[in-house]
Design a protein around this motif. Structure first.
Motif, PDB file in Angstrom:
ATOM      1  N   LYS A 377      35.521  47.276 -45.194  1.00  0.00           N
ATOM      2  CA  LYS A 377      34.510  47.000 -44.165  1.00  0.00           C
ATOM      3  C   LYS A 377      33.176  46.676 -44.838  1.00  0.00           C
ATOM      4  CE  LYS A 377      36.715  48.345 -40.343  1.00  0.00           C
ATOM      5  NZ  LYS A 377      37.130  47.267 -39.442  1.00  0.00           N
ATOM      6  N   ILE A 378      32.424  45.805 -44.183  1.00  0.00           N
ATOM      7  CA  ILE A 378      31.090  45.502 -44.727  1.00  0.00           C
ATOM      8  C   ILE A 378      30.142  46.636 -44.346  1.00  0.00           C
ATOM      9  CG2 ILE A 378      29.104  43.953 -44.522  1.00  0.00           C
ATOM     10  CD1 ILE A 378      31.158  41.686 -44.166  1.00  0.00           C
ATOM     11  N   ASN A 379      29.431  47.119 -45.350  1.00  0.00           N
ATOM     12  CA  ASN A 379      28.502  48.226 -45.119  1.00  0.00           C
ATOM     13  C   ASN A 379      27.315  47.722 -44.280  1.00  0.00           C
ATOM     14  OD1 ASN A 379      26.701  50.289 -45.288  1.00  0.00           O
ATOM     15  ND2 ASN A 379      26.624  50.352 -47.541  1.00  0.00           N
ATOM     16  N   ARG A 380      27.220  48.179 -43.053  1.00  0.00           N
ATOM     17  CA  ARG A 380      26.161  47.679 -42.145  1.00  0.00           C
ATOM     18  C   ARG A 380      24.790  48.287 -42.461  1.00  0.00           C
ATOM     19  NH1 ARG A 380      29.236  44.942 -37.991  1.00  0.00           N
ATOM     20  NH2 ARG A 380      31.173  44.636 -39.115  1.00  0.00           N
ATOM     21  N   ASP A 381      24.747  49.220 -43.448  1.00  0.00           N
ATOM     22  CA  ASP A 381      23.466  49.854 -43.763  1.00  0.00           C
ATOM     23  C   ASP A 381      22.740  49.201 -44.931  1.00  0.00           C
ATOM     24  OD1 ASP A 381      23.586  51.689 -41.770  1.00  0.00           O
ATOM     25  OD2 ASP A 381      24.799  53.091 -42.963  1.00  0.00           O
ATOM     26  N   ILE A 382      23.316  48.129 -45.479  1.00  0.00           N
ATOM     27  CA  ILE A 382      22.604  47.517 -46.614  1.00  0.00           C
ATOM     28  C   ILE A 382      21.299  46.896 -46.101  1.00  0.00           C
ATOM     29  CG2 ILE A 382      24.552  47.103 -48.184  1.00  0.00           C
ATOM     30  CD1 ILE A 382      24.724  44.288 -47.084  1.00  0.00           C
ATOM     31  N   PRO A 383      20.232  46.950 -46.937  1.00  0.00           N
ATOM     32  CA  PRO A 383      18.896  46.597 -46.444  1.00  0.00           C
ATOM     33  C   PRO A 383      18.790  45.203 -45.842  1.00  0.00           C
ATOM     34  CG  PRO A 383      18.887  46.980 -48.820  1.00  0.00           C
ATOM     35  CD  PRO A 383      20.211  47.393 -48.325  1.00  0.00           C
ATOM     36  N   SER A 384      19.495  44.209 -46.407  1.00  0.00           N
ATOM     37  CA  SER A 384      19.355  42.855 -45.861  1.00  0.00           C
ATOM     38  C   SER A 384      19.822  42.827 -44.407  1.00  0.00           C
ATOM     39  CB  SER A 384      20.178  41.852 -46.670  1.00  0.00           C
ATOM     40  OG  SER A 384      20.123  42.157 -48.005  1.00  0.00           O
ATOM     41  N   LEU A 385      20.891  43.542 -44.127  1.00  0.00           N
ATOM     42  CA  LEU A 385      21.398  43.542 -42.761  1.00  0.00           C
ATOM     43  C   LEU A 385      20.477  44.323 -41.831  1.00  0.00           C
ATOM     44  CD1 LEU A 385      25.277  43.961 -42.849  1.00  0.00           C
ATOM     45  CD2 LEU A 385      23.931  42.047 -41.999  1.00  0.00           C
ATOM     46  N   LYS A 386      20.005  45.447 -42.324  1.00  0.00           N
ATOM     47  CA  LYS A 386      19.103  46.299 -41.515  1.00  0.00           C
ATOM     48  C   LYS A 386      17.867  45.496 -41.104  1.00  0.00           C
ATOM     49  CE  LYS A 386      20.563  50.448 -40.863  1.00  0.00           C
ATOM     50  NZ  LYS A 386      21.100  50.341 -39.568  1.00  0.00           N
ATOM     51  N   MET A 387      17.359  44.727 -42.126  1.00  0.00           N
ATOM     52  CA  MET A 387      16.167  43.939 -41.884  1.00  0.00           C
ATOM     53  C   MET A 387      16.418  42.892 -40.794  1.00  0.00           C
ATOM     54  SD  MET A 387      13.943  42.846 -45.088  1.00  0.00           S
ATOM     55  CE  MET A 387      15.030  41.636 -45.694  1.00  0.00           C
ATOM     56  N   LEU A 388      17.588  42.233 -40.913  1.00  0.00           N
ATOM     57  CA  LEU A 388      17.918  41.220 -39.911  1.00  0.00           C
ATOM     58  C   LEU A 388      18.019  41.854 -38.524  1.00  0.00           C
ATOM     59  CD1 LEU A 388      20.549  38.890 -41.614  1.00  0.00           C
ATOM     60  CD2 LEU A 388      18.277  38.284 -40.783  1.00  0.00           C
ATOM     61  N   GLU A 389      18.668  42.995 -38.477  1.00  0.00           N
ATOM     62  CA  GLU A 389      18.838  43.688 -37.198  1.00  0.00           C
ATOM     63  C   GLU A 389      17.499  43.945 -36.511  1.00  0.00           C
ATOM     64  OE1 GLU A 389      20.986  47.388 -37.258  1.00  0.00           O
ATOM     65  OE2 GLU A 389      22.878  46.313 -37.520  1.00  0.00           O
ATOM     66  N   LYS A 390      16.492  44.320 -37.377  1.00  0.00           N
ATOM     67  CA  LYS A 390      15.183  44.659 -36.808  1.00  0.00           C
ATOM     68  C   LYS A 390      14.418  43.438 -36.338  1.00  0.00           C
ATOM     69  CE  LYS A 390      14.399  48.987 -39.113  1.00  0.00           C
ATOM     70  NZ  LYS A 390      14.164  49.454 -40.448  1.00  0.00           N
ATOM     71  N   THR A 464      21.182  49.533 -53.917  1.00  0.00           N
ATOM     72  CA  THR A 464      22.231  48.710 -53.318  1.00  0.00           C
ATOM     73  C   THR A 464      22.802  47.695 -54.307  1.00  0.00           C
ATOM     74  OG1 THR A 464      21.117  48.909 -51.207  1.00  0.00           O
ATOM     75  CG2 THR A 464      22.691  47.119 -51.380  1.00  0.00           C
ATOM     76  N   GLU A 465      24.108  47.457 -54.180  1.00  0.00           N
ATOM     77  CA  GLU A 465      24.751  46.395 -54.958  1.00  0.00           C
ATOM     78  C   GLU A 465      24.176  45.037 -54.570  1.00  0.00           C
ATOM     79  OE1 GLU A 465      28.891  46.608 -53.853  1.00  0.00           O
ATOM     80  OE2 GLU A 465      29.388  46.904 -55.958  1.00  0.00           O
ATOM     81  N   PRO A 466      24.043  44.039 -55.390  1.00  0.00           N
ATOM     82  CA  PRO A 466      24.281  44.074 -56.828  1.00  0.00           C
ATOM     83  C   PRO A 466      23.037  44.497 -57.605  1.00  0.00           C
ATOM     84  CG  PRO A 466      23.787  41.838 -56.166  1.00  0.00           C
ATOM     85  CD  PRO A 466      23.681  42.690 -54.927  1.00  0.00           C
ATOM     86  N   TYR A 467      21.925  44.754 -56.842  1.00  0.00           N
ATOM     87  CA  TYR A 467      20.643  45.009 -57.534  1.00  0.00           C
ATOM     88  C   TYR A 467      20.690  46.278 -58.376  1.00  0.00           C
ATOM     89  CZ  TYR A 467      19.851  41.879 -53.632  1.00  0.00           C
ATOM     90  OH  TYR A 467      19.973  40.867 -52.733  1.00  0.00           O
ATOM     91  N   CYS A 468      21.393  47.308 -57.870  1.00  0.00           N
ATOM     92  CA  CYS A 468      21.399  48.594 -58.573  1.00  0.00           C
ATOM     93  C   CYS A 468      22.076  48.504 -59.937  1.00  0.00           C
ATOM     94  CB  CYS A 468      22.082  49.655 -57.721  1.00  0.00           C
ATOM     95  SG  CYS A 468      23.810  49.282 -57.421  1.00  0.00           S
ATOM     96  N   ASN A 469      22.831  47.416 -60.173  1.00  0.00           N
ATOM     97  CA  ASN A 469      23.530  47.288 -61.467  1.00  0.00           C
ATOM     98  C   ASN A 469      22.650  46.671 -62.550  1.00  0.00           C
ATOM     99  OD1 ASN A 469      25.877  48.297 -60.390  1.00  0.00           O
ATOM    100  ND2 ASN A 469      26.633  46.269 -59.771  1.00  0.00           N
ATOM    101  N   ASP A 470      21.469  46.183 -62.148  1.00  0.00           N
ATOM    102  CA  ASP A 470      20.630  45.468 -63.118  1.00  0.00           C
ATOM    103  C   ASP A 470      19.392  46.308 -63.454  1.00  0.00           C
ATOM    104  OD1 ASP A 470      18.720  43.689 -64.265  1.00  0.00           O
ATOM    105  OD2 ASP A 470      19.954  42.014 -63.562  1.00  0.00           O
ATOM    106  N   ASP A 471      19.421  46.935 -64.636  1.00  0.00           N
ATOM    107  CA  ASP A 471      18.344  47.858 -65.009  1.00  0.00           C
ATOM    108  C   ASP A 471      16.979  47.182 -65.039  1.00  0.00           C
ATOM    109  OD1 ASP A 471      20.159  49.861 -65.198  1.00  0.00           O
ATOM    110  OD2 ASP A 471      20.525  49.595 -67.344  1.00  0.00           O
ATOM    111  N   LYS A 472      16.968  45.913 -65.549  1.00  0.00           N
ATOM    112  CA  LYS A 472      15.671  45.223 -65.659  1.00  0.00           C
ATOM    113  C   LYS A 472      15.085  44.978 -64.275  1.00  0.00           C
ATOM    114  CE  LYS A 472      16.231  42.436 -69.754  1.00  0.00           C
ATOM    115  NZ  LYS A 472      16.631  41.071 -70.024  1.00  0.00           N
ATOM    116  N   LEU A 473      15.972  44.580 -63.364  1.00  0.00           N
ATOM    117  CA  LEU A 473      15.530  44.295 -62.005  1.00  0.00           C
ATOM    118  C   LEU A 473      14.975  45.567 -61.355  1.00  0.00           C
ATOM    119  CD1 LEU A 473      15.633  42.079 -59.646  1.00  0.00           C
ATOM    120  CD2 LEU A 473      17.549  43.425 -58.844  1.00  0.00           C
ATOM    121  N   ILE A 474      15.651  46.666 -61.601  1.00  0.00           N
ATOM    122  CA  ILE A 474      15.201  47.929 -61.007  1.00  0.00           C
ATOM    123  C   ILE A 474      13.793  48.275 -61.496  1.00  0.00           C
ATOM    124  CG2 ILE A 474      15.637  50.422 -60.976  1.00  0.00           C
ATOM    125  CD1 ILE A 474      18.554  49.789 -60.665  1.00  0.00           C
TER     126      ILE A 474
END
Ligand SMILES: Nc1ncnc2c1ncn2[C@@H]1O[C@H](COP(=O)(O)OP(=O)(O)OP(=O)(O)O)[C@@H](O)[C@H]1O
Ligand SMILES: [Mg+2]
Length: 490
Positions: A377-390, A464-474
């Motif tokens: 199932k697609i996680n409906r709590d990921i920030p991009s979706l939450k933002m769209l919902e709002k 959140t994936e995939p951002y959490c996997n990139d240390d530099k990005l974090i």
């Protein structure tokens, strides 16, 4: 009542004994068992693939004296019920004769012990002519008729086994030479696997002067191979040990590794138990029906070591190529198989995903266990979706949700399953930090423009994936968040 001796008719029984079901490679392996049992540390196989081909197996083992070689030539030279020494790979007192003569009509054995050479042969045509169980013995001066027999001069003790008159192979082909070479190639492959532990421990096997390398099906030297907990249990006072290995994900395997594990296409087929009798591989790539050969369990291989003292329990056959799993040990193997299979599944499902020990990562696809198996199932709590919902209207949110529902219910599991099994799924390349940053910034700008709480959105991105996997990005995201003077706790 009276007794009457009933002696088998030699030409008929000896012919029937040829049909025990040996393949060329399993016959040669059976002869090598004898060399290993005789403590040889150098075994040489020579094959002359001409119109009149021959195969020699020559070892530097303990050899046999006159009496022992006479006994060795006899069918049923040892009682299968006898207790054997711990390193003996034999059981039935038949292999030398039955394996060799399953492939050819003439077997010559010459052996040296204490400087003295004795030699005998079984010749099926001679057995037919005489109608009796007679072997032919040779005087020392008669030995020169046999090819490469002078190898015996160079060892203190050892045994020379010569196979001639390959009638069955001859009948099966128009090109004997080519077929013999083909058989020898598959023999090299077979020997490198079934004797890999001996080869790794310093026993050398050569084929036409080329040394055979051991083919370790567990890739024990690969740094990503996982060895799970070794388990041992006793049956009738004898120890059985079980070592589960999980192979690395296919993307970490080189061409050479793949060859060792049986090839990319065979990976799934070769999963399961690998049963060794005195370190000699007998059966492999089977779960004995305890587990299914699933795509997800394909990396699980379990080494099972059994001593020869338990042969009666496994119903080892004469060729040592099959054995039945007794109920007594099924349960122990089952729990081990279960654990190994779930580890293999983990390697597949979570590969490349950063494991957060705080357990607070939001994955895009969630694997949910239901009563009937797993659902994605697609996680409906990921920030991009939450933002769209709002920011979307109710109607738009409904449209988005029904699209996501469709996406989930049309998840192409069968075709992914098929493609993965063929190794044809290309893993997506990870996006570079720069690309991810552009993507995140766009979303943060959008949040700002919509007057949303962008700090908590940044905090959510960090987990959140995939951002959490990139240390530099974090690091960049933290600076961005703190730069706004609104530090949060991550
Ligand atoms: N290369 C060898 N070197 C020394 N002794 C040998 C060799 N090959 C055979 N022998 C002797 O001959 C005997 C008979 O061999 P054979 O292979 O027929 O039966 P086995 O090895 O006892 O049992 P199995 O039928 O299970 O192979 C062996 O037990 C061993 O004593
Ligand atoms: Mg034997």
């Amino acid at each position: 009542m009276f007794n009457k001796e009933s002696i088998p008719f030699a030409p008929a029984l000896i012919e029937s004994m040829r049909s025990l079901g040996y393949s060329f490679e399993s016959a040669i392996a059976d002869l090598i068992d004898n060399s290993i049992s005789a403590n040889a540390d150098k075994i040489e196989i020579f094959m002359n693939p001409s119109d009149d081909p021959y195969v020699i197996i020559f070892d530097n083992g303990c050899g046999m004296d006159e009496y022992e070689i006479e006994e060795a030539m006899r069918y049923g030279s040892k009682n299968p019920l006898d207790k054997r020494s711990k390193n003996d790979l034999g059981r039935f007192g038949l292999g030398l004769k039955s394996a060799a003569l399953s492939q050819c009509r003439k077997l010559v054995v010459a052996s040296k012990r204490m400087g003295k050479i004795s030699a005998y042969s079984w010749d099926l045509d001679y057995v037919i002519d005489t109608g009796s169980w007679v072997v032919i013995g040779y005087e020392k001066e008669e030995l020169n008729q046999f090819p490469q027999i002078n190898m015996l001069d160079n060892v203190e003790s050892g045994t020379y086994v010569l196979l001639q008159k390959f009638d069955r192979i001859e009948e099966s082909t128009n090109n004997l030479e080519k077929t013999m070479i083909k058989h020898m190639d598959s023999t090299i492959d077979h020997l490198s696997l079934v004797f890999h532990r001996f080869l790794d421990e310093g026993i050398d096997i050569y084929v036409n002067n080329q040394k055979i390398d051991g083919r370790d099906p567990f890739l024990k030297n690969h740094k990503k191979t996982q060895l799970k907990r070794t388990q041992t249990f006793s049956i009738d006072g004898e120890k059985i040990s079980i070592k589960p290995y999980i192979l690395p994900h296919i993307n970490y395997l080189t061409q050479k590794d793949l060859q060792k594990v049986g090839g990319k296409d065979q990976l799934r087929n070769e999963q399961g138990f690998y049963v060794y009798r005195n370190k000699r591989l007998i059966i492999w790539g089977t779960w004995f029906r305890l587990e299914r050969k699933d795509e997800l369990s394909k990396l699980a291989r379990i080494m099972v070591d059994i001593p020869n003292s338990l042969d009666y329990m496994w119903s080892i056959d004469i060729k040592k190529s099959s054995a039945n799993l007794p109920d007594k040990i099924k349960q122990n193997l089952y729990s081990c198989a279960y654990n190994a299979v779930s580890s293999s599944e983990t390697v597949h499902s979570y590969r490349g995903r950063k494991v957060n020990t705080a357990d607070n990562i939001s994955y895009i696809w969630e694997r949910i266990k239901t009563r009937y198996g797993y659902e994605y199932k697609i996680n409906r709590d990921i920030p991009s979706l939450k933002m769209l919902e709002k920011t979307l209207t109710n109607e738009q949110v409904n449209l988005l949700n029904s699209f996501l529902d469709n996406l989930e219910s049309n998840f192409p599991s069968s075709s992914i399953y098929l493609d993965v099994s063929k190794g044809e799924v290309k893993e997506c390349d990870n996006k570079k930090t720069k690309e991810l940053l552009v993507e995140v910034k766009q979303q943060i700008d959008y949040a700002k423009s919509m007057n949303l709480d962008y700090v908590s959105i940044i905090n959510a991105f960090i987990k959140t994936e995939p951002y959490c996997n990139d240390d530099k990005l974090i690091e960049e995201l933290k600076v961005m968040r703190n730069g706004e003077g609104l530090a949060g706790n991550v």
